[in-house]
Design an enzyme around this catalytic site. Structure first.
Site, short mmCIF file in Angstrom:
data_model
loop_
_atom_site.label_atom_id
_atom_site.label_comp_id
_atom_site.label_asym_id
_atom_site.label_seq_id
_atom_site.Cartn_x
_atom_site.Cartn_y
_atom_site.Cartn_z
N VAL A 153 0.79 -1.25 0.11
CA VAL A 153 0.22 0.00 0.01
C VAL A 153 0.85 1.34 -0.07
CG1 VAL A 153 -1.83 1.26 1.27
CG2 VAL A 153 -1.76 -1.27 1.48
N ASP A 155 0.78 5.20 0.90
CA ASP A 155 0.10 6.14 1.35
C ASP A 155 0.59 7.80 0.97
OD1 ASP A 155 -1.43 7.95 2.84
OD2 ASP A 155 -0.84 7.17 4.78
N GLY A 157 1.25 11.22 1.22
CA GLY A 157 0.93 12.37 2.15
C GLY A 157 0.37 11.89 3.51
N GLY A 159 1.16 12.05 6.57
CA GLY A 159 0.79 12.71 7.94
C GLY A 159 1.59 12.02 8.89
N TRP A 160 1.34 11.94 10.28
CA TRP A 160 2.05 11.50 11.37
C TRP A 160 1.85 9.94 11.27
CZ3 TRP A 160 -1.08 16.03 11.39
CH2 TRP A 160 -0.57 17.07 11.59
N GLU A 183 8.87 17.18 9.83
CA GLU A 183 8.07 17.18 11.49
C GLU A 183 7.24 15.95 11.38
OE1 GLU A 183 8.46 18.98 14.31
OE2 GLU A 183 10.11 19.90 13.49
N GLN A 184 6.66 15.86 10.30
CA GLN A 184 5.81 14.74 10.22
C GLN A 184 6.48 13.29 10.07
OE1 GLN A 184 2.67 15.43 7.10
NE2 GLN A 184 1.44 16.40 8.35
N CYS A 336 -14.31 26.97 8.65
CA CYS A 336 -14.35 25.72 7.80
C CYS A 336 -15.82 24.94 8.19
CB CYS A 336 -13.07 24.88 7.96
SG CYS A 336 -11.70 25.78 7.06
#
Lengths: 363, 363
Positions: A153, A155, A157, A159-160, A183-184, A336
């Site tokens: 798989v 992924d 982007g 993220g964390w 940082e991520q 938002c």
């Protein structure tokens, strides 16, 4: 300035009124500023405490129920021009944009996110709890992708590292997560240690390999309209012929080539929301639409939950997040929220294939 | 003519071979005719018994897996030109087109359809029985539309009244069915007698009123690309603000403005398949996409079931359906079946709203 006051009135918003969505005006120059600077001035004046509102989310919901015939103002035109002239999401700019938002410091995000650090819409089906809604969202993605142990798989982007962790733990597959936020990446590597997961610093444009499944949750908003086709070509080339691709993105009901100027300046530089037409154009003859699920109303709930947690925790954050920052952040989350409630923004979870499998979506 | 033979070879189709998808050539002029006349010649030569094939559906599946880079031939260009110059689906032409197909005689259709006379894709979820699949499809539509007793429902292109009957019987709502086929209206009125149903002769462009729910199953294929926006505007104006619209249509993975020339000449004059981009364009700022479900592989099963029933019953049909007609009809059903299997055509069931309800689709 009567124009601005009438506008509020038309939307059912009172000046110094007692309803939760009414605004309390602390500086009478507010109306002139909004007239001149549009949505940018509205946001900046809030950050500078020229006005307040108890329920910003409802304020925006009411405001946005009117804006179908709103004319673009000067600030909006400037943003539009910039987007036309430059590829705002070029490789170099992408890095800068990401630094501005996602490198803000992990402590900020972790102060309001769930244990899987999901910085996208949760799935509030039969629950009102954020943590549960985020696990349901992760599970829904895995089910729609028909994840199994043998799957590789990607992924985009990552993220964390929350999706990678969930998928590896619950389905036993190998996940490669890519991101361009230092940082991520640092956090995600640590967060997914010991699992069958690879976290890499990589722009999607430079990625190579072939994957059974590809997932992209809350990253397409940074791709930019000039790159939509390129992005889909890249995904198609990275996906095996019998593979599946799940895209979760915020979408709009009409085609634009710019973002809200305040959001662009303070929150997501170079961010942009796509339309169905743009996604259709970008995927023609490349990817086949199998399933499309709009659950934008759950983003309203997600944002309210984030704002509540942020409000509770922001005082324990480091000094660099001063009051102006906190007002900015709450304004972002709640404007938002109102936009999703007014259905100006949508949350789309979309499954694509290359047509070489026998996929019929689950109902 | 070697070009045509090579083309078959590339697709894995043998000439006078023994596999079920190989073709038996009775007239050696076949290759020259296909070269000159393209898909039109392929179909006409089949009708004239120049060739045969045991499993036409597999023949087309294999052929269509190759055609991504096929060049349009002269016949195709002519059809394209005609579509550009004229509004093939104008009010006058629409009537003629419908007469050609749907007024063929109800006995023909009833010879192969299910008891609800569903001339569109069934929903073969956990069943392989056509009648059951069609009831499941009708139920799925009603569930997605959240039908309830108080609803007023408009069915654009109501066919022989099957949906109207199912919805009125099972959900107690009032259904208005409109069609421009005299034969269908006559039958539908009789079929739905005694129920809370109105059947009217009416082109969608002339319809008035406001409805809680609108459904359009297998009619959008006759609307024509020049009218897509007009069609969506009309639907939006007929739909209450908190209403829902379900569109079931065959779609394509790329944007075209013409149909297959053989299908256009013999089966659906003026028919045309839309793309995601075209649907996105047509609905911008009018209708919001809530849910999109692709079950094109079930159309393969539907068409095979129809063909089997038709083959068994065609001999008991009246004299006017001679052998050439039967070959034409089987060619139509099986070439479409192959096209769905090859995923050149898709079956889309789409739910739209006007954004004034709290719709989150069922999963």
């Amino acid at each position: 300035m009567q124009y601005v006051i009438n506008y509020f009135k038309k939307a059912g918003i009172g000046i110094n009124g007692t309803r939760s969505w009414d605004i309390q005006v602390h500086n009478p120059k507010l109306y002139a500023r909004i007239f001149k600077e549009g949505t940018l001035g509205l946001g900046e004046s809030y950050m500078e405490k020229w006005w307040d509102c108890e329920r910003l989310d409802l304020f925006f919901e009411k405001l946005l129920s009117l804006t179908a015939n709103e004319h673009p103002n000067w600030q909006m035109l400037m943003t539009k021009l910039r987007a036309k002239l430059f590829n705002v999401q070029s490789l170099n700019n992408a890095k800068k944009s990401v630094q501005k938002h996602y490198d803000l410091g992990n402590d900020l995000y972790l102060s309001f996110l769930d244990p899987y650090n999901q910085y996208t819409c949760g799935y509030f089906e039969n629950t009102s709890d954020l943590n549960e809604a985020q696990e349901k969202k992760l599970n829904l993605i895995c089910k729609k992708l028909q994840l199994k142990k043998e799957d590789s798989v990607l992924d985009i982007g990552c993220g964390w590292g929350g999706f990678a962790k969930y998928a590896a733990e619950h389905f036993g597959c190998h996940v490669t997560g890519i991101s361009i936020s230092d940082e991520q990446i640092k956090y995600a590597k640590d967060f997914t240690k010991g699992l069958s997961i690879t976290i890499e610093y990589m722009d999607y444009r430079n990625m190579t390999g072939k994957f059974d499944k590809i997932v992209c949750v809350g990253m397409f908003e940074h791709v930019g309209y000039k790159n939509y086709r390129l992005y889909m070509k890249k995904v198609a080339s990275l996906l095996k012929d019998d593979g599946l691709f799940l895209l979760q993105t915020i979408g709009r009901n009409n085609t634009v080539t710019m973002a809200n100027p305040w959001i662009d300046k303070y929150i997501f530089p170079g961010g942009m929301l796509s339309s169905l037409k743009q996604i259709g154009e970008a995927t023609e003859n490349l990817l086949m639409l199998e399933d499309f699920h709009n659950f934008g109303l759950y983003y309203y709930q997600t944002l309210l939950a984030w704002e509540e947690r942020f409000r509770k925790n922001c005082h324990s954050l480091s000094q660099e997040y001063d009051e102006t920052f906190c007002r900015m952040w709450r304004y972002y989350l709640l404007s938002c929220a109102g936009s999703f409630k007014a259905r100006h923004m949508h949350l789309w979870q979309i499954v694509f294939s290359k047509g070489k499998n026998m996929y019929v979506s689950i109902r």
